[in-house]
Scaffold this motif. Structure first.
Motif, PDB file in Angstrom:
ATOM      1  N   VAL A 182       0.830  -1.213   0.000  1.00 13.18           N
ATOM      2  CA  VAL A 182       0.000   0.000   0.000  1.00 13.18           C
ATOM      3  C   VAL A 182       0.867   1.267   0.000  1.00 13.18           C
ATOM      4  CG1 VAL A 182      -2.026  -1.090   1.006  1.00 13.18           C
ATOM      5  CG2 VAL A 182      -0.311  -0.127   2.528  1.00 13.18           C
ATOM      6  N   ALA A 183       2.079   1.146  -0.561  1.00 13.23           N
ATOM      7  CA  ALA A 183       2.976   2.305  -0.609  1.00 13.23           C
ATOM      8  C   ALA A 183       2.295   3.468  -1.335  1.00 13.23           C
ATOM      9  CB  ALA A 183       4.279   1.938  -1.300  1.00 13.23           C
ATOM     10  N   GLN A 184       1.492   3.118  -2.362  1.00 16.40           N
ATOM     11  CA  GLN A 184       0.708   4.143  -3.064  1.00 16.40           C
ATOM     12  C   GLN A 184      -0.763   3.730  -2.948  1.00 16.40           C
ATOM     13  OE1 GLN A 184       3.208   3.261  -6.361  1.00 16.40           O
ATOM     14  NE2 GLN A 184       3.838   5.382  -6.609  1.00 16.40           N
ATOM     15  N   PRO A 185      -1.486   4.273  -1.963  1.00 20.60           N
ATOM     16  CA  PRO A 185      -2.815   3.739  -1.637  1.00 20.60           C
ATOM     17  C   PRO A 185      -3.797   3.722  -2.815  1.00 20.60           C
ATOM     18  CG  PRO A 185      -2.067   5.263   0.060  1.00 20.60           C
ATOM     19  CD  PRO A 185      -1.063   5.328  -1.044  1.00 20.60           C
ATOM     20  N   GLN A 186      -3.783   4.775  -3.633  1.00 20.32           N
ATOM     21  CA  GLN A 186      -4.725   4.838  -4.748  1.00 20.32           C
ATOM     22  C   GLN A 186      -4.467   3.705  -5.744  1.00 20.32           C
ATOM     23  OE1 GLN A 186      -7.401   6.525  -5.144  1.00 20.32           O
ATOM     24  NE2 GLN A 186      -7.717   5.600  -7.180  1.00 20.32           N
ATOM     25  N   ARG A 187      -3.193   3.469  -6.004  1.00 22.14           N
ATOM     26  CA  ARG A 187      -2.788   2.417  -6.934  1.00 22.14           C
ATOM     27  C   ARG A 187      -3.118   1.041  -6.329  1.00 22.14           C
ATOM     28  NH1 ARG A 187       0.945  -2.016  -7.989  1.00 22.14           N
ATOM     29  NH2 ARG A 187       1.141  -2.019  -5.755  1.00 22.14           N
ATOM     30  N   ALA A 188      -2.931   0.921  -5.002  1.00 19.84           N
ATOM     31  CA  ALA A 188      -3.238  -0.347  -4.326  1.00 19.84           C
ATOM     32  C   ALA A 188      -4.723  -0.659  -4.481  1.00 19.84           C
ATOM     33  CB  ALA A 188      -2.857  -0.263  -2.854  1.00 19.84           C
ATOM     34  N   ARG A 189      -5.555   0.360  -4.355  1.00 14.59           N
ATOM     35  CA  ARG A 189      -7.006   0.178  -4.485  1.00 14.59           C
ATOM     36  C   ARG A 189      -7.340  -0.355  -5.882  1.00 14.59           C
ATOM     37  NH1 ARG A 189     -12.130   2.060  -2.639  1.00 14.59           N
ATOM     38  NH2 ARG A 189     -13.386   0.517  -3.715  1.00 14.59           N
ATOM     39  N   GLU A 190      -6.709   0.257  -6.894  1.00 14.81           N
ATOM     40  CA  GLU A 190      -6.963  -0.187  -8.284  1.00 14.81           C
ATOM     41  C   GLU A 190      -6.532  -1.641  -8.465  1.00 14.81           C
ATOM     42  OE1 GLU A 190      -5.968   4.251  -9.789  1.00 14.81           O
ATOM     43  OE2 GLU A 190      -4.771   2.628 -10.670  1.00 14.81           O
ATOM     44  N   LEU A 191      -5.360  -1.964  -7.875  1.00 14.34           N
ATOM     45  CA  LEU A 191      -4.856  -3.330  -8.004  1.00 14.34           C
ATOM     46  C   LEU A 191      -5.821  -4.323  -7.342  1.00 14.34           C
ATOM     47  CD1 LEU A 191      -2.407  -5.254  -8.692  1.00 14.34           C
ATOM     48  CD2 LEU A 191      -1.696  -4.899  -6.333  1.00 14.34           C
ATOM     49  N   PHE A 192      -6.249  -4.007  -6.117  1.00 10.69           N
ATOM     50  CA  PHE A 192      -7.126  -4.938  -5.391  1.00 10.69           C
ATOM     51  C   PHE A 192      -8.438  -5.132  -6.167  1.00 10.69           C
ATOM     52  CE2 PHE A 192      -5.026  -3.362  -1.188  1.00 10.69           C
ATOM     53  CZ  PHE A 192      -3.877  -4.067  -1.505  1.00 10.69           C
ATOM     54  N   ASP A 193      -8.977  -4.041  -6.711  1.00 12.42           N
ATOM     55  CA  ASP A 193     -10.223  -4.173  -7.466  1.00 12.42           C
ATOM     56  C   ASP A 193     -10.012  -5.057  -8.689  1.00 12.42           C
ATOM     57  OD1 ASP A 193     -11.513  -2.649  -5.627  1.00 12.42           O
ATOM     58  OD2 ASP A 193     -11.466  -0.781  -6.787  1.00 12.42           O
ATOM     59  N   ALA A 194      -8.844  -4.893  -9.320  1.00  5.90           N
ATOM     60  CA  ALA A 194      -8.561  -5.700 -10.522  1.00  5.90           C
ATOM     61  C   ALA A 194      -8.342  -7.171 -10.159  1.00  5.90           C
ATOM     62  CB  ALA A 194      -7.325  -5.144 -11.228  1.00  5.90           C
ATOM     63  N   LEU A 195      -7.820  -7.413  -8.957  1.00  6.39           N
ATOM     64  CA  LEU A 195      -7.519  -8.805  -8.556  1.00  6.39           C
ATOM     65  C   LEU A 195      -8.789  -9.597  -8.215  1.00  6.39           C
ATOM     66  CD1 LEU A 195      -4.465  -8.428  -6.106  1.00  6.39           C
ATOM     67  CD2 LEU A 195      -4.452  -9.462  -8.382  1.00  6.39           C
ATOM     68  N   HIS A 196      -9.819  -8.885  -7.788  1.00  7.42           N
ATOM     69  CA  HIS A 196     -11.019  -9.540  -7.269  1.00  7.42           C
ATOM     70  C   HIS A 196     -11.519 -10.696  -8.159  1.00  7.42           C
ATOM     71  CE1 HIS A 196     -14.793 -10.271  -5.493  1.00  7.42           C
ATOM     72  NE2 HIS A 196     -15.495  -9.510  -6.306  1.00  7.42           N
TER      73      HIS A 196
END
Ligand code: B12
Ligand code: SF4
Length: 426
Positions: A189-203
């Protein structure tokens, strides 16, 4: 685990060059095998062994290139043990090194810098089919923007965080073909916005993943929910200390100043994410009671796993420079010292002896992995034991970690060094 860095190196190697992976952890090395060059990954704890292996190949006339954390953070030392070293990430500069090897014009030092991953998928075909855990290591990003004084990562990446596009990460997961993934990022979560995008894409990928994160993930409930929904099975979080002054002295004051640890843990657990907590002891403000307090906290918070480490002055870190300046290192290059063992403390702490610090850390680990603690932490139907699979994982991780912790304590680092240097390994 599969050594991801070497698969990255293999992927950056021109396709007409044959590559073979030899893992010293899995079996003996055939020093007489034909080969034009050897590339060795060196970490501080493996430096002694790596240099011995390098010496054996060099004696046979095979050029050796060293790279990884240790040569990056102790380049002058590493240069003495290899024909060339690569400082920093090698993805971009490796083709040049190979070309120079071919043309017999190898330079002593190449600078890779703290660069991002190039996006070329690691060549996992180099991994032997047997011997590794069936879990795929993947980077979604590299580095961390924080500057904890003991941390090699912070120095290696010069306090920068790089991230990969989510689509690349998904494609790599798909091609690796496993559902269990360890995202090796230092801070996912070093870059929270990017982490959010990644998690949504991983779902939709339906994987189960584990990674490392900083405690500030607890401040963002939506990010926590997205992580859990995307298959997060646990996060390693460096709490380091329960003392605000100790955290401040390591440059991690932000971790506790902005939040209460117990509340932060509660929020992460409410999202259903188990925590692997790590703590470090040996700062000047650490009193002898800190150990017991921390173990109690770790058991009360029902952490999935926990590490109770003594402070390690890794070369190239601000901590190392400070302790060296105060003449508190027991040996300057402790990682090469004959007789240095896993669990040994390499500096003189202020509030106890080095041996006491080592002993107290070991006792903290024993207490955390005792049968009573394992049973009490299992009484947790929100995180540790929320279904049959997580119960089995909890039991396996705790039995395995407890056993491994006992086995490693006191193990000499760099075994075989003397033989190798004098007569060559057999
Ligand atoms: C996954 C991991 C583990 C896994 C093991 C992984 C495995 N395959 O066996 C586990 C959890 C078991 C583990 C254990 C430990 N780890 Co660890 N681990 C990591 C982590 C998080 C990711 C490694 C990774 O895959 N990175 C991604 C790949 C692509 O990067 P890379 O390996 O660095 O490779 C790149 C460059 O370094 C370079 N490179 C690497 N090798 C070579 C070789 C050559 C010839 C060249 C040219 C270039 C080159 O090019 C690559 C591509 O750019 C790193 C932190 C990090 N960000 O790297 C810590 C890290 C490597 N671990 C570290 C430590 C201290 C340990 C432990 C000692 C901890 C402990 N107290 O028990 C143990 C024991 C390790 C041992 N060797 O004995 C430290 C090492 C510090 C140092 N100065 O050496 C790191 C940096 C973490 C930190 N915060 O400081 N670890
Ligand atoms: S937050 Fe973790 S990875 Fe980042 S600098 Fe501190 S210890 Fe290193």
């Amino acid at each position: 685990m599969e050594p991801l860095g070497l698969a990255v190196l293999a992927a950056a190697t021109p396709p007409d060059v044959e590559v073979e992976l030899i893992d010293d952890r899995l079996g003996p090395i055939d020093y007489a095998a034909p080969g034009d060059a050897v590339a060795i990954n060196v970490e501080t704890y493996t430096a002694r062994r790596a240099y011995a292996i390098a010496a054996s190949f060099r004696r046979r006339g095979v050029p050796v290139v060293l790279g990884g954390y240790h040569p990056t953070l102790a380049p002058d030392e590493a240069t003495r043990h290899g024909d060339a070293i690569v400082v920093g990430s090698a993805d971009g500069v490796w083709p040049t090194v190979v070309e120079d090897l071919r043309r017999h014009r190898l330079q002593p030092r190449y600078l890779g810098g703290p660069g991002p991953a190039t996006g070329v998928p690691p060549r996992r075909a180099i991994f032997p089919a047997k011997g590794y855990l069936p879990i795929t290591l993947i980077e979604t990003g590299r580095g961390c923007r924080f500057g904890c004084d003991f941390c090699s990562v912070s120095q290696f990446f010069e306090r920068t965080a790089f991230s990969r596009p989510a689509a690349d990460v998904l494609a790599e997961i798909e091609s690796a073909g496993r559902r269990s993934v360890f995202f090796v990022d230092d801070n996912i979560v070093a870059q929270p916005q990017r982490a959010r995008e990644l998690f949504d894409a991983l779902h939709p990928a339906g994987i189960r993943w584990f990674s490392q994160a900083s405690i500030n993930i607890a401040d963002d409930p939506a990010l926590l929910r997205a992580a859990a929904r995307s298959g997060c099975q646990g996060l390693l979080i460096g709490f380091e200390s329960l003392s605000a002054s100790t955290l401040a002295s390591m440059g991690k004051g932000w971790a506790l100043s902005a939040r209460d640890y117990a509340e932060a843990v509660q929020r992460i657990r409410d999202a259903g994410i188990p925590i692997y907590a790590t703590f470090v002891f040996g700062y000047d403000t650490d009193d002898p009671d800190a150990f017991e307090r921390t173990v109690e906290f770790a058991i009360r918070q029902k952490f999935l796993m926990a590490a109770f480490n003594h402070l390690v002055p890794f070369p190239g870190t601000p901590l190392y420079a400070r302790l060296a300046g105060e003449r508190r290192l027991r040996q300057e290059a402790w990682w090469l010292a004959p007789g240095f063992r896993f669990g040994d403390v390499a500096f003189h702490p202020r509030t106890m002896t080095a041996d006491e610090l080592a002993e107290r850390c070991y006792r903290a680990r024993l207490a955390f992995y005792s049968a009573g603690s394992v049973l009490s932490r299992a009484w947790d139907f929100r995180c540790n034991v929320r279904n049959l699979r997580s119960a089995a994982m909890y039991a396996w991780l705790n039995v395995f970690s407890g056993r491994e912790m006992r086995q490693r304590q006191g193990l000499p680092i760099g075994e075989g060094f003397v033989d190798d240097v004098q007569g060559g390994p057999t």
